[in-house]
Design a protein around this motif. Structure first.
Motif, mmCIF file in Angstrom:
data_model
loop_
_atom_site.group_PDB
_atom_site.id
_atom_site.type_symbol
_atom_site.label_atom_id
_atom_site.label_comp_id
_atom_site.label_asym_id
_atom_site.label_seq_id
_atom_site.Cartn_x
_atom_site.Cartn_y
_atom_site.Cartn_z
ATOM 1 N N THR A 226 0.830 -1.209 0.000
ATOM 2 C CA THR A 226 0.000 0.000 0.000
ATOM 3 C C THR A 226 0.862 1.256 0.000
ATOM 4 O O THR A 226 0.504 2.259 -0.623
ATOM 5 C CB THR A 226 -0.939 0.012 1.217
ATOM 6 N N ARG A 227 1.989 1.213 0.706
ATOM 7 C CA ARG A 227 2.865 2.387 0.737
ATOM 8 C C ARG A 227 3.410 2.696 -0.656
ATOM 9 O O ARG A 227 3.483 3.859 -1.067
ATOM 10 C CB ARG A 227 4.011 2.154 1.722
ATOM 11 N N GLU A 228 3.760 1.652 -1.402
ATOM 12 C CA GLU A 228 4.276 1.852 -2.758
ATOM 13 C C GLU A 228 3.210 2.466 -3.665
ATOM 14 O O GLU A 228 3.493 3.374 -4.446
ATOM 15 C CB GLU A 228 4.750 0.515 -3.334
ATOM 16 N N PHE A 229 1.970 1.984 -3.544
ATOM 17 C CA PHE A 229 0.910 2.537 -4.386
ATOM 18 C C PHE A 229 0.569 3.960 -3.959
ATOM 19 O O PHE A 229 0.274 4.816 -4.806
ATOM 20 C CB PHE A 229 -0.340 1.654 -4.327
ATOM 21 N N ALA A 230 0.605 4.234 -2.659
ATOM 22 C CA ALA A 230 0.347 5.595 -2.182
ATOM 23 C C ALA A 230 1.394 6.558 -2.732
ATOM 24 O O ALA A 230 1.067 7.680 -3.157
ATOM 25 C CB ALA A 230 0.348 5.627 -0.656
ATOM 26 N N ASP A 231 2.658 6.130 -2.748
ATOM 27 C CA ASP A 231 3.726 6.972 -3.309
ATOM 28 C C ASP A 231 3.516 7.184 -4.806
ATOM 29 O O ASP A 231 3.778 8.273 -5.337
ATOM 30 C CB ASP A 231 5.088 6.321 -3.064
ATOM 31 N N PHE A 232 3.045 6.137 -5.486
ATOM 32 C CA PHE A 232 2.772 6.235 -6.922
ATOM 33 C C PHE A 232 1.698 7.291 -7.201
ATOM 34 O O PHE A 232 1.872 8.172 -8.057
ATOM 35 C CB PHE A 232 2.340 4.862 -7.446
ATOM 36 N N VAL A 233 0.577 7.226 -6.476
ATOM 37 C CA VAL A 233 -0.520 8.180 -6.689
ATOM 38 C C VAL A 233 -0.073 9.596 -6.343
ATOM 39 O O VAL A 233 -0.301 10.542 -7.107
ATOM 40 C CB VAL A 233 -1.756 7.781 -5.854
ATOM 41 N N GLU A 234 0.590 9.746 -5.206
ATOM 42 C CA GLU A 234 1.022 11.077 -4.786
ATOM 43 C C GLU A 234 2.032 11.670 -5.765
ATOM 44 O O GLU A 234 1.969 12.859 -6.099
ATOM 45 C CB GLU A 234 1.634 11.010 -3.386
ATOM 46 N N GLY A 235 2.958 10.840 -6.249
ATOM 47 C CA GLY A 235 3.962 11.338 -7.189
ATOM 48 C C GLY A 235 3.345 11.867 -8.469
ATOM 49 O O GLY A 235 3.717 12.947 -8.959
ATOM 50 N N TRP A 236 2.386 11.129 -9.015
ATOM 51 C CA TRP A 236 1.740 11.580 -10.250
ATOM 52 C C TRP A 236 0.833 12.776 -10.001
ATOM 53 O O TRP A 236 0.744 13.685 -10.842
ATOM 54 C CB TRP A 236 0.962 10.430 -10.878
ATOM 55 N N GLN A 237 0.146 12.792 -8.857
ATOM 56 C CA GLN A 237 -0.683 13.960 -8.555
ATOM 57 C C GLN A 237 0.175 15.219 -8.431
ATOM 58 O O GLN A 237 -0.260 16.308 -8.823
ATOM 59 C CB GLN A 237 -1.484 13.730 -7.272
ATOM 60 N N LYS A 238 1.379 15.072 -7.915
ATOM 61 C CA LYS A 238 2.276 16.228 -7.830
ATOM 62 C C LYS A 238 2.704 16.691 -9.222
ATOM 63 O O LYS A 238 2.881 17.899 -9.451
ATOM 64 C CB LYS A 238 3.496 15.883 -6.975
ATOM 65 N N GLN A 239 2.859 15.749 -10.151
ATOM 66 C CA GLN A 239 3.181 16.151 -11.522
ATOM 67 C C GLN A 239 2.014 16.911 -12.153
ATOM 68 O O GLN A 239 2.220 17.897 -12.876
ATOM 69 C CB GLN A 239 3.518 14.912 -12.359
ATOM 70 N N ILE A 240 0.787 16.460 -11.875
ATOM 71 C CA ILE A 240 -0.392 17.187 -12.362
ATOM 72 C C ILE A 240 -0.436 18.580 -11.733
ATOM 73 O O ILE A 240 -0.719 19.585 -12.408
ATOM 74 C CB ILE A 240 -1.687 16.418 -12.028
ATOM 75 N N ARG B 141 -2.520 0.543 -15.504
ATOM 76 C CA ARG B 141 -1.462 -0.472 -15.508
ATOM 77 C C ARG B 141 -1.139 -0.975 -14.101
ATOM 78 O O ARG B 141 -0.843 -2.162 -13.904
ATOM 79 C CB ARG B 141 -0.202 0.108 -16.156
ATOM 80 N N ASN B 142 -1.190 -0.101 -13.100
ATOM 81 C CA ASN B 142 -0.747 -0.456 -11.751
ATOM 82 C C ASN B 142 -1.863 -0.917 -10.822
ATOM 83 O O ASN B 142 -1.599 -1.612 -9.839
ATOM 84 C CB ASN B 142 -0.040 0.746 -11.103
ATOM 85 N N LEU B 143 -3.100 -0.526 -11.115
ATOM 86 C CA LEU B 143 -4.192 -0.825 -10.194
ATOM 87 C C LEU B 143 -4.448 -2.324 -10.011
ATOM 88 O O LEU B 143 -4.734 -2.763 -8.888
ATOM 89 C CB LEU B 143 -5.464 -0.110 -10.655
ATOM 90 N N PRO B 144 -4.374 -3.166 -11.056
ATOM 91 C CA PRO B 144 -4.661 -4.598 -10.855
ATOM 92 C C PRO B 144 -3.814 -5.257 -9.768
ATOM 93 O O PRO B 144 -4.308 -6.137 -9.046
ATOM 94 C CB PRO B 144 -4.373 -5.200 -12.236
ATOM 95 N N ALA B 145 -2.558 -4.857 -9.624
ATOM 96 C CA ALA B 145 -1.713 -5.450 -8.581
ATOM 97 C C ALA B 145 -2.256 -5.123 -7.194
ATOM 98 O O ALA B 145 -2.254 -5.974 -6.288
ATOM 99 C CB ALA B 145 -0.276 -4.952 -8.722
ATOM 100 N N LEU B 146 -2.738 -3.896 -7.007
ATOM 101 C CA LEU B 146 -3.308 -3.515 -5.715
ATOM 102 C C LEU B 146 -4.608 -4.265 -5.455
ATOM 103 O O LEU B 146 -4.899 -4.645 -4.314
ATOM 104 C CB LEU B 146 -3.550 -2.002 -5.674
ATOM 105 N N ILE B 147 -5.390 -4.500 -6.501
ATOM 106 C CA ILE B 147 -6.637 -5.258 -6.343
ATOM 107 C C ILE B 147 -6.327 -6.691 -5.919
ATOM 108 O O ILE B 147 -6.974 -7.256 -5.023
ATOM 109 C CB ILE B 147 -7.444 -5.248 -7.655
ATOM 110 N N GLY B 148 -5.336 -7.295 -6.550
ATOM 111 C CA GLY B 148 -4.945 -8.648 -6.166
ATOM 112 C C GLY B 148 -4.480 -8.711 -4.722
ATOM 113 O O GLY B 148 -4.787 -9.675 -3.995
ATOM 114 N N ALA B 149 -3.749 -7.690 -4.284
ATOM 115 C CA ALA B 149 -3.290 -7.647 -2.893
ATOM 116 C C ALA B 149 -4.467 -7.548 -1.932
ATOM 117 O O ALA B 149 -4.469 -8.173 -0.858
ATOM 118 C CB ALA B 149 -2.345 -6.462 -2.698
ATOM 119 N N GLN B 150 -5.494 -6.783 -2.305
ATOM 120 C CA GLN B 150 -6.673 -6.659 -1.431
ATOM 121 C C GLN B 150 -7.435 -7.978 -1.341
ATOM 122 O O GLN B 150 -7.981 -8.316 -0.283
ATOM 123 C CB GLN B 150 -7.586 -5.544 -1.952
ATOM 124 N N ALA B 151 -7.476 -8.718 -2.440
ATOM 125 C CA ALA B 151 -8.117 -10.038 -2.393
ATOM 126 C C ALA B 151 -7.355 -10.965 -1.451
ATOM 127 O O ALA B 151 -7.961 -11.715 -0.665
ATOM 128 C CB ALA B 151 -8.177 -10.629 -3.800
#
Length: 525
Positions: A244-258, A283-293
């Motif tokens: 989750t920390r990796e995905f949170a960093d991914f979202v925050e990093g791209w939002q900062k670019q926006i 591209r990245n969301l399916p991995a997080l979905i699998g982790a939640q399952a």
């Protein structure tokens, strides 16, 4: 794989009887937009078959159609922009020529000759030649709607020109409201608009529904497949948190670019960054979905062997993962809206406000959350305090209220202490939001030893986040609010978060419908 229920509920039967015709207005749209609505509504039909592979296929179809129509709208917007530039350039040149003639000695003769000439000109043939030249310049065919609009505007041009009065006005220095200019080039202050905005709304709807359906299809498929680590222990918590920390960093990093792109204000950079971010989400969301399952299955195993405390720790991470999923879906819609607004289409009011206020915005703002209190330690001395509690959902309902007020009741359970607590959420139907029995939940609100919303019982009245006010000073909130007509990360602004739940074939129980948003949330608000 779950099988269809042979005794569907009244809700499901009513949906089937309506043939999912939930947006009758779409029937009058053009064929491309009609298909977007039809395929988005088909997601609901597919969901009721409980075939997760079919639902995933339908979700990917919606994503593909949405993207294709978005590119089509971009092309149409470019064409309209090119034609508008030609329109304005010709208008300025015509104005300068007419002003020169109006102050010359030949003005009256020019007016007479022009009136005679207008009667002899074949307007349609001349327009055809101009359109052919425009199509050669932009590389695509001018839409028929624009052509018909131009023909209508140019009809009876001689009668509307009022040449003598126009020349007198130009001679006196007036450049506004010159009927001769208006007759030749009507609406010079406004771009030609071939109805792109309604098309953009439909595109956002199709993309959003497609991504949300993909989340639920992949989650339910992965839960059914199993494959999670058995014998989960405290030593494995760090590995789960890292996902989750990796995905949170991914979202925050791209939002900062926006954030940077919008702050600089370069349209091409905003478009490119937005579309890249949207693609990376897919591209990245399916991995997080699998982790939640996997987390869901681990929690069930831990509860089964009596490890309630460890199950709660995993549940808390699952809550974070689900909210990151919701942030990603909202960001996906927001990205396409930003890209559309910089592609020649009219800029919506909320995006204008974001662009205007971004210079004074911080990137993010901490949202209010109460004092952390364990369910076992809730007592009357906390009356009136703003607290945060967490636990597994024992029950969730939205019973009818006198006066029609919408309330949802939720009971939380702490398996390690066997403590329970009640909570209530105003103006929200939590079962229709996908909050399920067995999900882990974290919420903040005011504890009442005797709540009028709970018939005098003690409980937490869940706080409503003032997102509209917070968004004025926080970019990440304002950015995600761009998606609010299609998707809301915080349902009804409630300060409540929950883990993803499965979609059960037992349709008689509303609290077992983890994908309920696909059935009960409007396509467009």
């Amino acid at each position: 794989m779950p099988q269809p229920n042979v005794h569907p509920s009244k809700t499901y039967l009513s949906l089937l009887r309506s043939q999912f015709n939930l947006l009758p207005a779409y029937k009058v749209q053009n064929p491309a937009l009609k298909r977007l609505f039809r395929e988005a509504i088909a997601i609901q039909k597919t969901l009721l078959t409980f075939s997760w592979n079919q639902l995933e296929q339908q979700a990917r179809l919606c994503l593909g159609l949405g993207y294709a129509e978005f590119r089509n709208l971009q092309s149409r917007a470019d064409n309209a922009s090119e034609l508008n530039q030609i329109d304005h350039r010709m208008g300025l040149e015509f104005l300068y020529v007419l002003r020169g003639i109006a102050i010359s000695e030949n003005r009256d003769q020019f007016a007479t000759n022009l009136e005679d000439g207008l009667q002899q000109i074949d307007i349609d043939s001349r327009l055809d030649r101009l359109l052919a030249k425009a199509e050669e310049m932009v590389g695509t065919e001018v839409p028929s709607s624009i052509v018909e609009r131009l023909r209508t505007r140019l009809a009876d041009i001689g009668a509307r020109a009022d040449i003598q009065a126009s020349m007198e006005g130009l001679a006196s220095g007036d450049t506004e409201n010159i009927s001769l200019l208006n007759a030749y080039l009507p609406n010079t202050d406004k771009p030609l608009n071939p109805g792109l905005e309604s098309g953009a709304d439909a595109v956002m709807m199709c993309l959003c529904r497609g991504l949300l359906a993909l989340v639920h299809a992949q989650f339910n498929n992965a839960v059914s497949a199993g494959g999670h680590k058995s014998g989960f222990s405290t030593d494995d918590i760090g590995e789960v948190k890292a996902i989750t920390r990796e995905f949170a960093d991914f979202v925050e990093g791209w939002q900062k670019q926006i954030y940077s792109a919008v702050l600089i204000g370069n349209p091409e950079n905003i478009t490119n960054t937005s579309l890249l971010f949207a693609g990376e989400i897919e591209r990245n969301l399916p991995a997080l979905i699998g982790a939640q399952a996997a987390m869901h299955n681990v929690i069930q195993e831990l509860l089964g062997r009596g490890s309630g405390g460890l199950a709660e720790r995993v549940g808390d991470i699952a809550v974070d993962a689900h909210f990151l999923t919701r942030k990603a879906i909202a960001s996906h819609v927001a990205c396409y809206r930003l890209a559309a607004s910089t592609s020649g289409m009219e800029i919506p009011k909320d995006i204008k406000e974001l662009q205007k206020g971004i210079a004074s915005m911080s990137f993010s703002t901490a949202l209010p959350n109460g004092k952390n209190v364990e369910l076992a330690k809730l007592s009357n001395h906390l009356d009136g305090e703003f607290i945060e509690v967490r636990g597994f959902v024992e029950n969730v309902t939205s019973p009818p209220q006198e006066g029609g007020m919408l309330l949802s009741h939720i009971k939380l359970h702490d398996p390690s202490s066997d403590a329970e607590a009640n909570a209530v959420v105003r103006f929200s139907h939590l079962p229709h939001a996908g909050v399920t029995k067995g999900a882990f939940c974290r919420l903040s609100g005011i504890f009442r030893k005797s709540s009028s919303l709970l018939s005098g019982r003690p409980g937490i009245e869940v706080d409503a986040l003032a997102l509209a006010d917070i968004g004025k000073n926080s970019f990440d909130i304002a950015f995600m609010k761009l998606a609010s007509r299609w998707f809301q990360p915080w349902r009804s602004n409630a300060n409540l978060y929950w883990s993803l739940g499965v979609q059960s074939p037992d349709s008689s129980d509303e609290s077992s419908q983890g994908a309920a948003e696909l059935l009960f949330t409007p396509l467009i608000r």
